[in-house]
Write a protein that holds these residues in place. Structure first.
Motif, PDB file in Angstrom:
ATOM      1  N   GLY A 150       0.767  -1.237   0.000  1.00  0.00           N
ATOM      2  CA  GLY A 150       0.000   0.000   0.000  1.00  0.00           C
ATOM      3  C   GLY A 150       0.802   1.294   0.000  1.00  0.00           C
ATOM      4  N   GLN A 151       2.050   1.261  -0.377  1.00  0.00           N
ATOM      5  CA  GLN A 151       2.910   2.451  -0.351  1.00  0.00           C
ATOM      6  C   GLN A 151       3.047   3.031  -1.765  1.00  0.00           C
ATOM      7  OE1 GLN A 151       4.698   4.016   2.318  1.00  0.00           O
ATOM      8  NE2 GLN A 151       5.083   5.535   0.737  1.00  0.00           N
ATOM      9  N   GLY A 178       2.461 -10.180 -12.358  1.00  0.00           N
ATOM     10  CA  GLY A 178       1.551  -9.834 -11.281  1.00  0.00           C
ATOM     11  C   GLY A 178       0.124 -10.147 -11.647  1.00  0.00           C
ATOM     12  N   ILE A 179      -0.761  -9.887 -10.706  1.00  0.00           N
ATOM     13  CA  ILE A 179      -2.192 -10.117 -10.881  1.00  0.00           C
ATOM     14  C   ILE A 179      -2.911  -8.802 -10.648  1.00  0.00           C
ATOM     15  CG2 ILE A 179      -4.203 -11.355  -9.973  1.00  0.00           C
ATOM     16  CD1 ILE A 179      -2.227 -13.538  -9.038  1.00  0.00           C
ATOM     17  N   ASP A 180      -3.853  -8.474 -11.522  1.00  0.00           N
ATOM     18  CA  ASP A 180      -4.689  -7.284 -11.366  1.00  0.00           C
ATOM     19  C   ASP A 180      -3.881  -5.986 -11.337  1.00  0.00           C
ATOM     20  OD1 ASP A 180      -7.171  -6.035 -11.189  1.00  0.00           O
ATOM     21  OD2 ASP A 180      -7.123  -5.998  -9.001  1.00  0.00           O
ATOM     22  N   ASP A 181      -2.863  -5.902 -12.197  1.00  0.00           N
ATOM     23  CA  ASP A 181      -2.033  -4.704 -12.280  1.00  0.00           C
ATOM     24  C   ASP A 181      -2.574  -3.758 -13.341  1.00  0.00           C
ATOM     25  OD1 ASP A 181      -0.334  -5.824 -10.411  1.00  0.00           O
ATOM     26  OD2 ASP A 181       1.000  -6.656 -11.936  1.00  0.00           O
ATOM     27  N   THR A 182      -2.330  -2.458 -13.148  1.00  0.00           N
ATOM     28  CA  THR A 182      -2.673  -1.440 -14.142  1.00  0.00           C
ATOM     29  C   THR A 182      -1.406  -0.659 -14.431  1.00  0.00           C
ATOM     30  OG1 THR A 182      -4.912  -1.262 -13.251  1.00  0.00           O
ATOM     31  CG2 THR A 182      -4.155   0.517 -14.684  1.00  0.00           C
ATOM     32  N   ILE A 227       0.543  -8.123  -6.417  1.00  0.00           N
ATOM     33  CA  ILE A 227      -0.887  -8.008  -6.687  1.00  0.00           C
ATOM     34  C   ILE A 227      -1.309  -6.545  -6.694  1.00  0.00           C
ATOM     35  CG2 ILE A 227      -3.188  -8.623  -5.829  1.00  0.00           C
ATOM     36  CD1 ILE A 227      -1.880 -11.003  -4.405  1.00  0.00           C
ATOM     37  N   SER A 228      -2.174  -6.203  -7.623  1.00  0.00           N
ATOM     38  CA  SER A 228      -2.889  -4.913  -7.652  1.00  0.00           C
ATOM     39  C   SER A 228      -1.985  -3.683  -7.633  1.00  0.00           C
ATOM     40  CB  SER A 228      -3.888  -4.825  -6.495  1.00  0.00           C
ATOM     41  OG  SER A 228      -4.855  -5.825  -6.624  1.00  0.00           O
ATOM     42  N   LYS A 229      -1.030  -3.645  -8.541  1.00  0.00           N
ATOM     43  CA  LYS A 229      -0.147  -2.496  -8.627  1.00  0.00           C
ATOM     44  C   LYS A 229      -0.695  -1.475  -9.624  1.00  0.00           C
ATOM     45  CE  LYS A 229       3.127  -5.380  -9.562  1.00  0.00           C
ATOM     46  NZ  LYS A 229       2.336  -6.513  -9.179  1.00  0.00           N
ATOM     47  N   ASN A 230      -0.480  -0.201  -9.338  1.00  0.00           N
ATOM     48  CA  ASN A 230      -0.695   0.874 -10.294  1.00  0.00           C
ATOM     49  C   ASN A 230       0.683   1.425 -10.617  1.00  0.00           C
ATOM     50  OD1 ASN A 230      -3.572   1.087 -10.699  1.00  0.00           O
ATOM     51  ND2 ASN A 230      -3.671   1.688  -8.555  1.00  0.00           N
ATOM     52  N   ILE A 231       1.042   1.399 -11.894  1.00  0.00           N
ATOM     53  CA  ILE A 231       2.376   1.807 -12.310  1.00  0.00           C
ATOM     54  C   ILE A 231       2.242   2.909 -13.358  1.00  0.00           C
ATOM     55  CG2 ILE A 231       4.529   1.037 -13.391  1.00  0.00           C
ATOM     56  CD1 ILE A 231       3.635  -1.851 -12.467  1.00  0.00           C
ATOM     57  N   VAL A 234       1.630   1.914  -5.478  1.00  0.00           N
ATOM     58  CA  VAL A 234       1.636   2.797  -6.643  1.00  0.00           C
ATOM     59  C   VAL A 234       3.096   3.143  -6.918  1.00  0.00           C
ATOM     60  CG1 VAL A 234       0.887   5.000  -7.603  1.00  0.00           C
ATOM     61  CG2 VAL A 234      -0.605   3.766  -6.023  1.00  0.00           C
ATOM     62  N   PHE A 235       3.522   2.945  -8.162  1.00  0.00           N
ATOM     63  CA  PHE A 235       4.891   3.253  -8.559  1.00  0.00           C
ATOM     64  C   PHE A 235       4.883   4.353  -9.609  1.00  0.00           C
ATOM     65  CE2 PHE A 235       5.157  -1.149  -7.142  1.00  0.00           C
ATOM     66  CZ  PHE A 235       6.301  -1.135  -6.353  1.00  0.00           C
TER      67      PHE A 235
END
Length: 108
Positions: A42-43, A91-95, A75-79, A61-62
């Protein structure tokens, strides 16, 4: 003639505004200024030019600057990847949002 000139200027300015995209970077973002291996939950991380971040993550979030590299799983990254950055991993469920010129290398 003046009216036509003003119309052309207004159109050009409006097209420029449409072409720009800004992503708000949160005040709590952690700047990454050195190569790092980490686990993130979550960072928000801001990866500086020339830095490689390697690790696993859940719901982060990167923000990748040009010249930054991210090697990841999780899991679930926003890049958000700027042109000249590298996103490598799985990963899984990445955007992933990226500019033309960013390298996106995904496996699974």
């Amino acid at each position: 003639m003046r009216s036509l000139f003003l119309s052309i200027c207004a159109f050009a300015l409006s097209m420029r505004a449409l072409a720009q995209c800004t992503v708000p970077i949160p005040a709590t973002v952690l700047p990454m200024q050195h190569d790092s291996v980490l686990s993130v939950v979550g960072q928000a991380l801001w990866v500086c030019p020339g830095v490689t971040v390697d690790g696993s993550s859940i719901d982060p979030v990167f923000f990748l600057e040009s010249g930054a590299t991210m090697v990841f799983s999780g899991i679930s990254k926003n890049i958000y990847a700027k042109s000249g950055s590298v996103v490598d991993g799985s990963g899984i469920d990445d955007t992933i949002y990226y500019e033309p010129g960013a390298s996106i290398l995904l496996s699974g």
